[in-house]
Design a protein around this motif. Structure first.
Motif, PDB file in Angstrom:
ATOM      1  N   PRO A 100       0.833  -1.214   0.000  1.00 27.28           N
ATOM      2  CA  PRO A 100       0.000   0.000   0.000  1.00 27.28           C
ATOM      3  C   PRO A 100       0.862   1.256   0.000  1.00 27.28           C
ATOM      4  O   PRO A 100       2.029   1.234   0.402  1.00 27.28           O
ATOM      5  N   SER A 101       0.290   2.359  -0.430  1.00 26.41           N
ATOM      6  CA  SER A 101       0.998   3.641  -0.404  1.00 26.41           C
ATOM      7  C   SER A 101       1.147   4.109   1.036  1.00 26.41           C
ATOM      8  O   SER A 101       0.390   3.694   1.932  1.00 26.41           O
ATOM      9  N   PHE A 102       2.115   4.965   1.283  1.00 24.61           N
ATOM     10  CA  PHE A 102       2.317   5.456   2.643  1.00 24.61           C
ATOM     11  C   PHE A 102       1.106   6.255   3.117  1.00 24.61           C
ATOM     12  O   PHE A 102       0.807   6.289   4.313  1.00 24.61           O
ATOM     13  N   GLU A 103       0.371   6.891   2.185  1.00 22.51           N
ATOM     14  CA  GLU A 103      -0.818   7.640   2.588  1.00 22.51           C
ATOM     15  C   GLU A 103      -1.857   6.731   3.236  1.00 22.51           C
ATOM     16  O   GLU A 103      -2.611   7.156   4.120  1.00 22.51           O
ATOM     17  N   THR A 104      -1.914   5.470   2.805  1.00 21.78           N
ATOM     18  CA  THR A 104      -2.877   4.533   3.359  1.00 21.78           C
ATOM     19  C   THR A 104      -2.675   4.363   4.860  1.00 21.78           C
ATOM     20  O   THR A 104      -3.639   4.241   5.619  1.00 21.78           O
ATOM     21  N   PHE A 105      -1.415   4.380   5.296  1.00 25.64           N
ATOM     22  CA  PHE A 105      -1.109   4.212   6.712  1.00 25.64           C
ATOM     23  C   PHE A 105      -1.257   5.515   7.502  1.00 25.64           C
ATOM     24  O   PHE A 105      -1.766   5.515   8.618  1.00 25.64           O
ATOM     25  N   ILE A 106      -0.778   6.614   6.948  1.00 22.27           N
ATOM     26  CA  ILE A 106      -0.544   7.806   7.751  1.00 22.27           C
ATOM     27  C   ILE A 106      -1.760   8.716   7.857  1.00 22.27           C
ATOM     28  O   ILE A 106      -1.812   9.599   8.716  1.00 22.27           O
TER      29      ILE A 106
END
Length: 665
Positions: free
Chosen positions: A43-49
């Motif tokens: 997943p993209s880092f945006e998905t986590f943050i």
């Protein structure tokens, strides 16, 4: 009243199995066991943050509706649904920084949010001001407490709660009354009718008041204050009956300029209070105290009050148990009904689940439960223990594939002086655990701790291929009073080498490549990152500091100015941690910038009211003047809690780019 929960156990277990399946847990556990060839796309880092998709779930007193907050872009959306899952509409809250959401009554929500602002009467520096609003669920009309009241800002400074007076539900809150003619400030406590009408003054206290306790009917029970002139804590109880003006009686005093008395709430009956008393080293113990000032035996066998906190019955407000701050937050009730309910809920989840009650209805068998585990970044359920019904409500991070959730392994190592340090080690998915690049991530506080729960920044880093070490260094809570006190005077000293001792331990185990280690942290963790780049030489390839302290001398000046006098408890707390004043320059990264040996990335928001923006700017200027490699990223609207999602997303993107350049995975 005793509830017979065991008869519902079989039904509840079956319902929970269905609810967990609906939440995707069974599928998630299966996916986690799949082979590398079947793995999900990273997943993209945006998905986590990004912020959790849903949060702040609460249930109405009659258990017929639920409210919660959703995230849509940078906006908060207040959402309503009935207990059967029917959508009852939404309300756009814009970029409000929501801090609390509860039902005051069946048709009224109490929402608290904060805003960074400057109020010239209070302090020359920015503060995080809290506002409280009553929201009619049916009409969506919103009323702000204290708005339009003469000589008040529309802010609350404490005592936000719900009472019932002669059958009428009211909301309580205190604010600061400014008597401009005499230059005097007071702390009046009011109640506000949920259906609209005139606010009622409950009592007026001094601005030295630290805590107030009310009974469920709104009768003031007690208050505590700190006399800054005489360096004295005082505890008062109300000796008058309900319906009469309070008559205050002094029952306990303690002379000290450190934290001494914490008035937590009512005791196990309305004839006693629960308080925390601190010794000269800052270790606290919970007691009950009666109207004559007589103390009970200690209420809990924990070593330090910092390791646990009081739990109160949601309806009677009596002390009902304690919440332990261990690897997971654990609720331990001694109230027999709440203990039975809590035990029943925990028993129907997996042993690895972290489970606690988020919101109670008036019938305390009807609750909203939050659960989290290694295969779930957080989910909410409605559970009715009177019928055995269980309903899945929502997931915090529905877009994160479970096979990309890294696990926090609990490890322990020995510091250079022999002290045992507990820590969490998170390893990147689908990578052999050998000679890994490492990011050390110390927590803020520093009298706080990390937990074995979901951490968005950690997940971003492990997904990018980094191992992450989170040490609960000396001075952290959760390991007893002596461990907390071991941090006194060790700011920038052994608190710092506790981190690099962890690096050496992992290198010795072959898990980490000694040539690919960096450090990243926020608040005190931001200081530790800057100190890692300047004081603890030769350990790190890169340092990333978020809202970090860089100069202890000017930080202390800020604390003294913000707290109005030199020796108040807050200032004394920081002096204990900093150690001797003549050593502050030597452990201030901004004053040691010439010793910086690795690139440094600094983030700081101008709306930070805890560690002022000037601290980040000062470090950047010092590195510039010393000719060192650094980047400084200021944010106009970011606060200390990283509440602005757009800035937080930008920050992690820049951090990953910085690590890829100077400490590649």
């Amino acid at each position: 009243m005793t509830y017979t929960l065991s008869r519902r156990k079989t039904v509840l277990s079956a319902c929970m199995a269905g609810a967990l399946a609906l939440a995707g847990r069974a599928k998630a556990q299966s996916a986690a066991a799949q082979s590398d060839t079947a793995r999900s796309p990273r997943p993209s880092f945006e998905t986590f943050i990004k912020n959790p998709y849903t949060e702040f779930f609460c249930i109405s007193p009659n258990a017929d509706k639920i409210a919660f907050v959703m995230q849509k872009g940078d906006n908060k959306i207040l959402a309503f649904m009935d207990i059967d899952g029917g959508n009852k509409g939404t309300m756009n809250m814009g970029t409000a920084k929501v801090r609390r959401l509860i039902f005051a009554d069946n048709d009224t929500l109490l929402l608290e949010n904060s805003s960074t602002t400057s109020l010239r009467e209070f302090t020359a520096n920015k503060i995080e001001a809290f506002l409280a609003h009553l929201i009619n669920v049916k009409t969506r009309k919103m009323t702000t407490l204290f708005d339009g009241m003469e000589n008040f800002y529309p802010i609350v400074v404490g005592d936000l709660g719900v009472i019932k007076v002669n059958g009428e539900t009211r909301v309580t809150a205190s604010s600061i009354l400014m008597d401009h003619d005499h230059g005097v400030y007071y702390r009046p406590l009011y109640s506000f009718p949920t259906k609209g009408g005139v606010a009622h003054l409950i009592t007026t206290l001094s601005v030295e008041t630290t805590d107030v306790v009310l009974k469920p009917d709104g009768t003031p029970a007690a208050y505590a204050e700190y006399d800054a002139v005489n360096l004295q804590w005082r505890l008062f109880i109300n000796t008058n009956a309900a319906g009469s003006a309070p008559r205050w009686k002094l029952i306990y005093t303690a002379k000290t300029n450190t934290f001494k008395i914490d008035l937590a709430g009512l005791g196990r009956t309305d004839e006693t209070l629960s308080i925390v008393l601190y010794d000269d080293k800052g270790a606290g113990v919970y007691y009950e105290i009666d109207a004559n000032g007589k103390l009970s035996e200690p209420l809990f066998n924990g070593d330090d009050a910092a390791d646990y906190s009081a739990l109160f019955h949601p309806r009677t407000r009596y002390l009902a148990g304690f919440r332990l701050h261990k690897d997971w937050v654990e609720n331990h009730y001694f109230d027999p009904t709440l203990k039975k309910i809590s035990d029943a809920l925990i028993s129907v989840f997996d042993e690895s689940d972290h489970v606690y009650i988020d919101s109670f209805a008036d019938d305390v068998r009807k609750v909203i439960v939050y659960a989290e585990s290694n295969v779930d970044a957080g989910s909410y359920y409605f559970i009715d223990l009177s019928t055995g019904r269980a309903t899945f409500l929502a997931k915090n991070y529905p877009d994160i594939p479970v096979d990309w959730l890294s696990h926090k392994d609990i490890i322990s190592y020995t510091a250079g002086d022999g002290l045992a340090i507990s820590a969490y080690l998170s390893l990147p998915p689908y990578v052999t655990a050998k000679a890994l690049p490492l990011v050390v991530m110390p927590h803020g506080g520093p009298r706080a701790r990390d937990y074995a729960d979901f951490d968005a920044q950690v997940q971003c880093l492990t997904a990018a291929g980094y191992a992450v070490l989170q040490p609960n260094f000396r001075g952290s809570i959760g390991y007893g009073a002596s461990f907390v006190q071991a941090g006194n005077g060790e700011w920038g000293r052994k608190m710092q080498t506790d981190l690099s001792d962890g690096v050496r331990y992992l290198v010795g185990k072959g898990l980490v490549d000694a040539k690919r280690v960096s450090i990243m942290g926020a608040s005190y963790g931001g200081y530790a990152a800057l100190a890692g780049a300047t004081l603890d030489r030769g350990v790190y390839n890169a340092a990333i500091a978020i809202a970090g302290v860089s100069d202890l001398i000017t930080m202390m000046e800020f604390e003294q100015a913000n707290n109005n006098w030199q020796n108040n408890p807050e200032v004394s707390y920081w002096k204990d941690l900093y150690g001797p004043r003549d050593s502050w320059a030597a452990i201030s990264p901004a004053r040691q910038a010439a010793n910086a040996y690795c690139p440094v990335l600094i983030f700081h928001g101008r709306d930070d009211s805890i560690v002022p923006f000037e601290q980040g700017q000062r470090m950047a200027n010092a590195l510039r003047d010393a000719g060192k490699t650094y980047e400084f990223v200021p944010y106009e609207r970011q606060d200390h809690n990283e509440s602005n999602q757009a800035d937080r997303v930008d920050m992690i993107k820049r951090s990953l780019d910085f690590l890829a350049k100077y400490n590649p995975a």
